[in-house]
Structures are given as C-alpha cells and as structure tokens.
Write an enzyme that holds these catalytic residues in place. Structure first.
Site, PDB file in Angstrom:
ATOM      1  N   GLU A   1      -6.104  -6.616   3.481  1.00  0.00           N
ATOM      2  CA  GLU A   1      -6.163  -7.821   2.613  1.00  0.00           C
ATOM      3  C   GLU A   1      -7.284  -7.661   1.589  1.00  0.00           C
ATOM      4  O   GLU A   1      -7.877  -8.654   1.155  1.00  0.00           O
ATOM      5  CB  GLU A   1      -6.391  -9.093   3.440  1.00  0.00           C
ATOM      6  CG  GLU A   1      -5.295  -9.428   4.415  1.00  0.00           C
ATOM      7  CD  GLU A   1      -4.090 -10.078   3.778  1.00  0.00           C
ATOM      8  OE1 GLU A   1      -4.148 -10.443   2.585  1.00  0.00           O
ATOM      9  OE2 GLU A   1      -3.066 -10.197   4.471  1.00  0.00           O
TER      10      GLU A   1
ATOM     11  N   SER B   1      -6.451   0.211  -2.529  1.00  0.00           N
ATOM     12  CA  SER B   1      -7.150  -0.849  -3.253  1.00  0.00           C
ATOM     13  C   SER B   1      -6.622  -0.996  -4.683  1.00  0.00           C
ATOM     14  O   SER B   1      -6.492  -2.100  -5.192  1.00  0.00           O
ATOM     15  CB  SER B   1      -8.653  -0.548  -3.306  1.00  0.00           C
ATOM     16  OG  SER B   1      -9.160  -0.432  -2.003  1.00  0.00           O
TER      17      SER B   1
ATOM     18  N   GLY C   1       2.936  -3.104   8.176  1.00  0.00           N
ATOM     19  CA  GLY C   1       3.107  -3.823   9.444  1.00  0.00           C
ATOM     20  C   GLY C   1       4.545  -4.269   9.632  1.00  0.00           C
ATOM     21  O   GLY C   1       5.193  -4.719   8.685  1.00  0.00           O
TER      22      GLY C   1
ATOM     23  N   THR D   1       0.821  -1.222   0.000  1.00  0.00           N
ATOM     24  CA  THR D   1       0.000   0.000   0.000  1.00  0.00           C
ATOM     25  C   THR D   1       0.852   1.268   0.000  1.00  0.00           C
ATOM     26  O   THR D   1       1.887   1.338   0.669  1.00  0.00           O
ATOM     27  CB  THR D   1      -0.887  -0.008   1.263  1.00  0.00           C
ATOM     28  OG1 THR D   1      -1.651  -1.205   1.252  1.00  0.00           O
ATOM     29  CG2 THR D   1      -1.819   1.186   1.301  1.00  0.00           C
TER      30      THR D   1
ATOM     31  N   THR E   1     -11.063  -4.021   5.930  1.00  0.00           N
ATOM     32  CA  THR E   1     -10.329  -3.181   4.967  1.00  0.00           C
ATOM     33  C   THR E   1      -9.046  -3.828   4.471  1.00  0.00           C
ATOM     34  O   THR E   1      -8.773  -3.830   3.272  1.00  0.00           O
ATOM     35  CB  THR E   1     -10.011  -1.814   5.622  1.00  0.00           C
ATOM     36  OG1 THR E   1     -11.240  -1.209   6.002  1.00  0.00           O
ATOM     37  CG2 THR E   1      -9.263  -0.908   4.673  1.00  0.00           C
TER      38      THR E   1
HETATM   39  C1  LIG Z   1      -3.877  -1.490  10.527  1.00  0.00           C
HETATM   40  C2  LIG Z   1      -3.538  -1.616   9.090  1.00  0.00           C
HETATM   41  C3  LIG Z   1      -2.568  -2.500   8.699  1.00  0.00           C
HETATM   42  C4  LIG Z   1      -2.202  -2.599   7.358  1.00  0.00           C
HETATM   43  N1  LIG Z   1      -1.148  -3.397   7.005  1.00  0.00           N
HETATM   44  C5  LIG Z   1      -0.670  -3.341   5.740  1.00  0.00           C
HETATM   45  C6  LIG Z   1       0.546  -3.999   5.391  1.00  0.00           C
HETATM   46  O1  LIG Z   1       1.184  -4.635   6.223  1.00  0.00           O
HETATM   47  N2  LIG Z   1       0.971  -3.902   4.108  1.00  0.00           N
HETATM   48  C7  LIG Z   1       0.280  -3.200   3.159  1.00  0.00           C
HETATM   49  O2  LIG Z   1       0.736  -3.155   2.021  1.00  0.00           O
HETATM   50  N3  LIG Z   1      -0.866  -2.559   3.463  1.00  0.00           N
HETATM   51  C8  LIG Z   1      -1.348  -2.593   4.728  1.00  0.00           C
HETATM   52  N4  LIG Z   1      -2.495  -1.915   5.052  1.00  0.00           N
HETATM   53  C9  LIG Z   1      -3.189  -1.157   4.026  1.00  0.00           C
HETATM   54  C10 LIG Z   1      -4.502  -1.802   3.612  1.00  0.00           C
HETATM   55  O3  LIG Z   1      -4.256  -2.964   2.888  1.00  0.00           O
HETATM   56  C11 LIG Z   1      -5.285  -0.751   2.818  1.00  0.00           C
HETATM   57  O4  LIG Z   1      -5.715   0.216   3.758  1.00  0.00           O
HETATM   58  C12 LIG Z   1      -6.435  -1.352   2.059  1.00  0.00           C
HETATM   59  O5  LIG Z   1      -5.975  -2.099   0.968  1.00  0.00           O
HETATM   60  C13 LIG Z   1      -7.416  -0.291   1.546  1.00  0.00           C
HETATM   61  O6  LIG Z   1      -6.772   0.707   0.859  1.00  0.00           O
HETATM   62  P1  LIG Z   1      -7.014   2.246   1.236  1.00  0.00           P
HETATM   63  O7  LIG Z   1      -6.811   2.396   2.693  1.00  0.00           O
HETATM   64  O8  LIG Z   1      -6.171   3.061   0.352  1.00  0.00           O
HETATM   65  O9  LIG Z   1      -8.527   2.498   0.938  1.00  0.00           O
HETATM   66  P2  LIG Z   1      -9.186   2.980  -0.439  1.00  0.00           P
HETATM   67  O10 LIG Z   1      -8.839   2.045  -1.511  1.00  0.00           O
HETATM   68  O11 LIG Z   1      -8.862   4.408  -0.649  1.00  0.00           O
HETATM   69  O12 LIG Z   1     -10.707   2.845  -0.060  1.00  0.00           O
HETATM   70  C14 LIG Z   1     -11.414   3.876   0.653  1.00  0.00           C
HETATM   71  C15 LIG Z   1     -12.905   3.659   0.450  1.00  0.00           C
HETATM   72  O13 LIG Z   1     -13.198   3.764  -0.938  1.00  0.00           O
HETATM   73  C16 LIG Z   1     -13.948   2.663  -1.368  1.00  0.00           C
HETATM   74  N5  LIG Z   1     -13.523   2.246  -2.715  1.00  0.00           N
HETATM   75  C17 LIG Z   1     -12.273   2.163  -3.210  1.00  0.00           C
HETATM   76  N6  LIG Z   1     -12.293   1.675  -4.448  1.00  0.00           N
HETATM   77  C18 LIG Z   1     -13.587   1.425  -4.753  1.00  0.00           C
HETATM   78  C19 LIG Z   1     -14.266   0.879  -5.875  1.00  0.00           C
HETATM   79  N7  LIG Z   1     -13.609   0.467  -6.957  1.00  0.00           N
HETATM   80  N8  LIG Z   1     -15.593   0.741  -5.820  1.00  0.00           N
HETATM   81  C20 LIG Z   1     -16.277   1.127  -4.724  1.00  0.00           C
HETATM   82  N9  LIG Z   1     -15.704   1.635  -3.633  1.00  0.00           N
HETATM   83  C21 LIG Z   1     -14.366   1.783  -3.642  1.00  0.00           C
HETATM   84  C22 LIG Z   1     -13.649   1.532  -0.380  1.00  0.00           C
HETATM   85  O14 LIG Z   1     -14.750   0.652  -0.261  1.00  0.00           O
HETATM   86  C23 LIG Z   1     -13.390   2.287   0.908  1.00  0.00           C
HETATM   87  O15 LIG Z   1     -14.585   2.426   1.614  1.00  0.00           O
HETATM   88  C24 LIG Z   1      -2.870  -1.825   6.392  1.00  0.00           C
HETATM   89  C25 LIG Z   1      -3.879  -0.959   6.790  1.00  0.00           C
HETATM   90  C26 LIG Z   1      -4.189  -0.807   8.113  1.00  0.00           C
HETATM   91  C27 LIG Z   1      -5.199   0.219   8.511  1.00  0.00           C
END
Ligand SMILES: Cc1cc2nc3c(=O)[nH]c(=O)nc-3n(C[C@H](O)[C@H](O)[C@H](O)COP(=O)(O)OP(=O)(O)OC[C@H]3O[C@@H](n4cnc5c(N)ncnc54)[C@H](O)[C@@H]3O)c2cc1C
Length: 689
Positions: free
Chosen positions: A472, A189, A222, A183, A470
C-alpha cells in the site's frame, strides 16, 4: 539524540553522587504492591505528584472504546465458537491458505457479516471489522482487505454504475473472489512505470491485455495463486490513432480481467498464474504472479470513472491530463492506507499489552535478602515500554481521527479534505507501521527468552506485520509525498493561499520560527511549563517549521546545479525528517485534544500522563536539534530528561489500567506469558508438563 549532550547530562548527575543510592532505593520501594513512589523523587522537583493515580479503569475503557465494539464482539464470538476456524501455531502454507479462505467464507456466509457493504458507505465500521478479523489471524485481515478494499474497492471507486450493478453482489458474497493486480516485477513503487498494456481493438470492441516482457509480469498479487476468479489489472491504455505512430499511450488505467473459470476454477486461456511461494509472514494469503498473452476483455471492463473509450475508440475524460487522471485513480485507493495505519495500531496494542503484562508479572533480582522485583520496576524496562505505551495511545487517537476524516471525505468529496486525507494517510501509515515494526522487536526482547516462544505471538506478529511497511505504498516513498505536500503548501502560504486544516498550524509557527526563540522561555524549566501542552506543541511545530524553511532553501539552492530530481535526492533525508516531524506534530495535537475531551477526571489524568510522556520523550530524543538552535537552554534540556524518566515511572504505576483499557479479548492476548495470573502453570501446560 545528541550523544555528547547526553554524556554531559549523565556526568552532571553522577557528580551529584546520588544516582546509585537513588536507584537502589527506588527498586526497594517498587517491590511493595502499593507501588509507592520513592522518597528521593519526592524531594526533587516532583513533590506534589508522588501519589499513585487512582484510575477509573471502566471510564478509561469506555472513552477508548470504538463505536463498533458490537460487531467486533460478534466476530470474536463467532470464531470462539468455531475451533476449526482458529489458526494453529504450526500450519503449512497450503493448509493456512485454505483455512484463511474458510475463515473468510465463515465470516461472510455463516456469521452473516458483510464487510463490503461498509467499504464505501461506513468505512469506520469496515475498519472495525478489519481490526477484529486481523486479531483472529492477520492473514485473514489482509485477505479480507484484498477481496473487499482492493479488488472490490477498485471496482466501486474506479468504475461506474454498470460495474457496481454487475459485480457488487458477487464480490459481497464471495462468489466473485478477486485480486488487485498493480505491482509488476520491474515496477512496484513507481506505478506510472507499469508496462502491461491494454490495447483497444475497435473491430471487436475489446481490449487486449498483454504482458510485453518478463519485467511486466504482475507480481505479489494477493488472491491470485489459488482463490481469485477476477483481477483488476492496471495497464497502459493504448489506443489506435491515424497519425504516423499508429497508437497513443493514454497512461495507466484499471481493467477487470477474469482469470479463472467461474465453474471449473481452471485458469482461463491466455492467463498464466504462478505461485509467489512461501513468505516471511502472512502465509494464509495466496500471493501469485500473472502473465497475460493477448487476453481479450469487453470494452465495458475498463473501469471508466476517470477516463472512457467510446465504441469508435475516442478517449474522453473530465480530467485534462494523464497526471491528473493518474492522481485521481491513486487518490481513490487511500482507503487501504487508512486501514493499514489503523490495523498497525491494533498490532501495537496487542504487542505492548503482552509485553507489559508479562513485565508486571516477571521478577528478576532484588535487593539483598528481599523478594525479587518485577522487571517493569527496572528503569531500563520502563524506558523500553512506557514511552511505547504512551505512543500507542497517541497513535490510537490519531488513527481514529484519520478514519473519521476519511469517512467524511467519502461522504462530502470536499477537495481540501481529499488533499488532507491523502497526505495524512500516507504520513500516518508510514510513521505508525515503521514504529510498530520496531516496537515488536523491542517487546520480544523485553520478554526475554519466553518472548521467543512462538506461542507467545511476537514472532508471528512481527513477521505478519513487517510488510505493512512496504505494501500500500513503501514508507520511504509515502513520506516523500508528505514532504512534497508540505512544500507545496509552504509555497502557497507565501503566495497568500489558504492552508487546509491539518496544516494550518504552519502559518503561525512559521512566523514564530522566523523570529528568534524567546530567551526567557528557553530557560523555563518548571514542571508546569514542561507539561503545558502549549510548550510541547510549540516545540513540535517550531521543529517542523524550521525543517521546512531550511529544506525549501536547500532545494532552491541545489536545483540550480543538480536540477529538480537531483536536488530532491540531495535533500532526501532532510525531507524524510521533515515529514516525520510534521506527522508527530499532528499526532501530538490530536492526543492533547483527546486528553482535553475525556470526561472522567481520573481517566483524563492518566491520559495526561501518557500524553506528557509522549511529548517529552520525543523532544528529548531530538534534543540535539533543540539545543543546536538554543530553543532549550542546557538546564532545561536536563529538566526535560529528568521529567521524562519520572513520567515513565508514573505511567508504569498505571500501566495495568492503561493496557486493560484496550479491552483486547482473551484470544488476542492468549499468549501464556500475558496471563494476569497463574502464568507459569499455563505456560508449562503448553509445552506438555
Ligand atoms: C506480501 C505482499 C503482498 C502484496 N500484495 C500486493 C497486491 O495484492 N497487489 C499489488 O499490486 N501489489 C502487492 N504487493 C506489492 C507491493 O505493493 C510492493 O512490494 C510495494 O509497492 C513496493 O514495491 P517494490 O516491492 O517494487 O519495492 P521498490 O519500489 O523496488 O522499493 C525497494 C526499496 O527502494 C526504495 N525506494 C524506491 N523508490 C524510492 C524513492 N523514490 N526514494 C527513495 N527510496 C526509494 C524503497 O524505500 C525500498 O526500500 C504485495 C507485496 C507483498 C510483499
């Protein structure tokens, strides 16, 4: 649910003039320990089934018991013998992180449990370990997942033999602590949109890792803030070319990047690490942000299973396109989702157990001059908790099935199975984690004010579990993958293609759907019919087929004016409902199968009650859909509602046996409100009396 319909039903019941008297009578009967069902129910349609089921709890527990209970017990024994490794209720972020690392070190180096060995070779055992350590502290479960499933899993699944040979032992014994850095600040995503680059330098035979702008800083990683020594970094592979552009972007690939010195643990030159800070939950995991400034790594550090770069900078891959390589790369990472779905059911079991045990003990109000009644005897409390208990069983069997399929897939690499597991893991992870997140709030509320005391666990469970929705893969995004997969198979069906196992029901039910509902069956309202698995499964399948057929037509129509992306967005809610409907169908099918296969008759009868409640409660919640197309006639809808309430009551009567069969160890339900006896004295001791 169709609220107008519900009002009509309620009005009909009121007009019977019986409801108030019946409720009072029910309550007055519930106070007796024998829990004999109320006589009024007996005079209705339920006469034959009024006797409380006598469940052989041991047989039920045996049927529910996982294959790897032994290793789980070993883990519980280890942590029970080590009070210094148990997480206190009040703990600072920094102390929690250190404790969590020590818990992991204790597990691996003292208890001798080596989860990494099972990641690829025995995933069922790996997930059992994850479930057990997650119940010690959910941060520990996630930290273990980061180390072994994400960092370790990326090395063994995306790399080749040379990577396995070099890194396996260090990852296994925790010398090589690591991160999974996918990420970025601007892209979560949308993984294909990642901006970090890995540019090949043919002169030095190295890749140069760069963060081109702040939006590309790796975020939420992480193990990065404190403990990680390595990171699997996902970056765009940039190769020099001899054309006018000078470089070629080969898409996202994974690279092993050392981030801290093996001896001093100092951050390495060119790497900048910041702390993501205090989180809503999971504060035992040290999430950090990583920026790379021209960090050089050897060419060998490319995890090259799906694409490689030779000494002279030539790119080779067995897969023809960037999209195929990207799909194969992400496909190898489904294990994390399988683990989360499975772990989420574990959280649901804990939470439902605490709330139900408390509700059995807690008494409030009662008929005049009589003892107060257990709050689980209120219809409203049953309505909150009994379908939840039934769902917990449903998800248990579904995720056990998912884990089995995943293990089979890891062994056979069968193409159809890979496709099946991919969609099934996305769907179940999404569906189950969303359900559990909501259930945790319901359980807290069902325990009143005492549910709010930190010692009773709902707060930490809710906060720690919340992010399961959220990471994975965001649930909304994952459900769309399920819908896309269904549409793909739908098209294949009409082109004469084959359907994989989980989807094969569509062939038959689509044909049923395309003919009109049978006017006779729409009116059948007898209990035997409503509790017939065929009726239940047909209803679920019919709904999925209908949603699928309709959304396919809508997409086709809107594509003409809005294009593919716009049409998809116009139909998005419909697509999400379709995906959920499909997953519910798979869950019900697995539950029905599990009931059938249960060898003990009394345990089977208890499971059948739960299964019927799960099915009818879902049908009732979506009764508007079924009524809209006259799949069920008005009286049949009313009968479904009545039977659902009655089944809730019946499940309540065996609720103790059903939660006991989860065999959760004491430390898991240690919340004083969850104690079977002596609850108040335990509770008052906690606050210091
Ligand atoms: C505690 C924690 C640990 C984590 N650990 C890791 C890690 O070790 N390694 C790593 O790489 N990542 C890690 N992550 C990141 C995590 O995988 C991402 O937060 C997750 O993939 C979602 O991405 P984002 O936060 O950018 O949300 P976004 O993709 O920005 O999503 C935000 C909102 O937009 C909506 N949305 C996005 N795209 C669409 C779509 N196409 N259609 C409809 N709705 C949509 C989603 O449903 C969501 O509600 C971690 C996150 C947290 C909070």
């Amino acid at each position: 649910m169709d609220s107008r319909r519900e009002k009509n039903l309620m009005a009909e019941e009121e007009s019977d003039g019986l409801i108030a008297a019946r409720r009072i009578q029910r309550l007055s009967l519930h106070i007796s320990p024998s829990l004999t069902p109320p006589p009024l129910l007996q005079t209705e349609t339920c006469s034959a089934r009024s006797k409380k089921l006598d469940v052989d709890g041991q047989a039920l527990a045996l049927y529910m018991r996982g294959k790897h209970m032994d290793i789980q017990e070993e883990i519980f024994d280890f942590f029970n013998s080590r009070p210094d490794l148990q997480t206190p209720i009040e703990i600072s972020k920094d102390d929690h992180r250190e404790l969590c690392m020590n818990q992991l070190l204790g597990l691996v180096r003292e208890a001798g449990i080596r989860p990494f060995r099972y990641v690829a070779d025995d995933p069922e055992k790996y997930f059992a370990i994850m479930e057990a350590v997650g119940s010690v502290d959910m941060s520990l479960g996630i930290k273990m997942g980061v180390q072994y499933s994400l960092w370790g899993g990326s090395v063994i699944n995306l790399g080749t033999k040379k990577h396995r040979d070099k890194y396996f032992d260090g990852i296994d014994n925790l010398d090589y602590t690591g991160c999974f850095a996918m990420t970025e600040l601007h892209h979560g995503s949308n993984v294909q949109g990642l901006q970090t680059t890995a540019t090949f330098d043919p002169l030095k035979d190295e890749f140069v890792i760069d963060t081109p702008h702040d939006g590309a800083i790796k975020w939420w990683i992480g193990n990065a803030a404190v403990h990680g020594k390595f990171a699997t970094v996902f970056a765009r592979l940039i190769l020099p070319t001899h054309d006018s552009k000078g470089v070629s972007d080969m898409g996202v690939h994974a690279f092993i990047v050392p981030i801290r010195d093996m001896k001093t643990h100092q951050t390495l030159p060119g790497v900048e690490i910041q702390d993501c800070g205090h989180k809503v939950g999971l504060n035992g995991v040290d999430n950090g942000a990583l920026r790379f400034r021209s960090v050089r790594i050897p060419r060998d550090n490319l995890l090259n299973r799906f694409g490689d770069v030779s000494r002279d900078g030539t790119y080779t891959s067995s897969l023809p396109t960037i999209n195929k390589r990207f799909g194969a790369t992400l496909g190898e990472l489904v294990g994390g989702r399988v683990g989360l779905a499975y772990a989420s059911v574990g959280v649901l079991k804990i939470s439902a157990t605490i709330a139900i045990r408390y509700s059995l003990l807690r008494q409030q109000f009662g008929p005049p001059k009589q003892p107060e009644v257990s709050i689980l005897d209120y219809q409203s409390q049953q309505h909150k908790l009994m379908p939840m208990l039934a769902s917990t069983y449903a998800y248990h069997f579904a995720t056990v099935y998912l884990v089995e399929k995943y293990s089979e897939m890891k062994k056979t690499h069968d193409e159809q199975l890979v496709a099946d597991v991919h969609a099934l893991s996305a769907g179940l992870k999404s569906y189950v984690t969303s359900y559990t997140a909501k259930a945790l709030s319901v359980c807290r509320e069902a325990c009143g004010g005492h549910g709010y005391a930190a010692v009773n666990r709902f707060g930490s469970l809710r906060n720690d579990h919340d992010i399961f929705q959220t990471f994975e893969g965001d649930n909304t995004v994952l459900l769309q993958q399920v819908a896309a997969d269904l549409l793909k198979r739908y098209k294949e069906k009409f082109q004469g293609g084959t359907l994989t196992v989980t989807w094969s029901y569509l062939r038959e039910s689509m044909n049923t759907y395309l003919s009109q509902p049978n006017p006779v069956t729409t009116r059948w309202e007898g209990e035997d019919h409503l509790r017939d698995p065929k009726f239940q499964l047909d209803a679920f399948r019919y709904r999925t087929s209908r949603l699928l057929q309709n959304v396919a037509a809508r997409l086709q129509k809107h594509s003409k004016t809005l294009g593919g992306f716009g049409a998809w967005n116009r139909c998005l809610n419909h697509l999400l409902t379709l995906a959920e409907s499909h997953i519910e169908t798979v869950i019900l099918a697995k539950f029905i199968e599990a009931v059938k296969n249960c060898p003990d008759p009394s345990a089977r009868a208890a499971l059948k009650l739960a299964c019927d409640l799960y099915a009818l409660d879902r049908i009732w919640k979506d009764i508007g859909t079924y009524r809209n197309v006259d799949y069920v006639a008005p009286n049949k809808a009313k009968a479904i509602h009545k039977l659902t309430e009655y089944l809730s009551f019946q499940v309540r009567n065996v609720a103790k046996e059903l939660v006991d069969a989860f065999e959760l160890p004491d430390h898991v339900t240690r919340a004083p409100i969850a104690m079977q006896s002596d609850a108040y004295s335990q509770y008052t001791q906690v606050v210091g009396f």
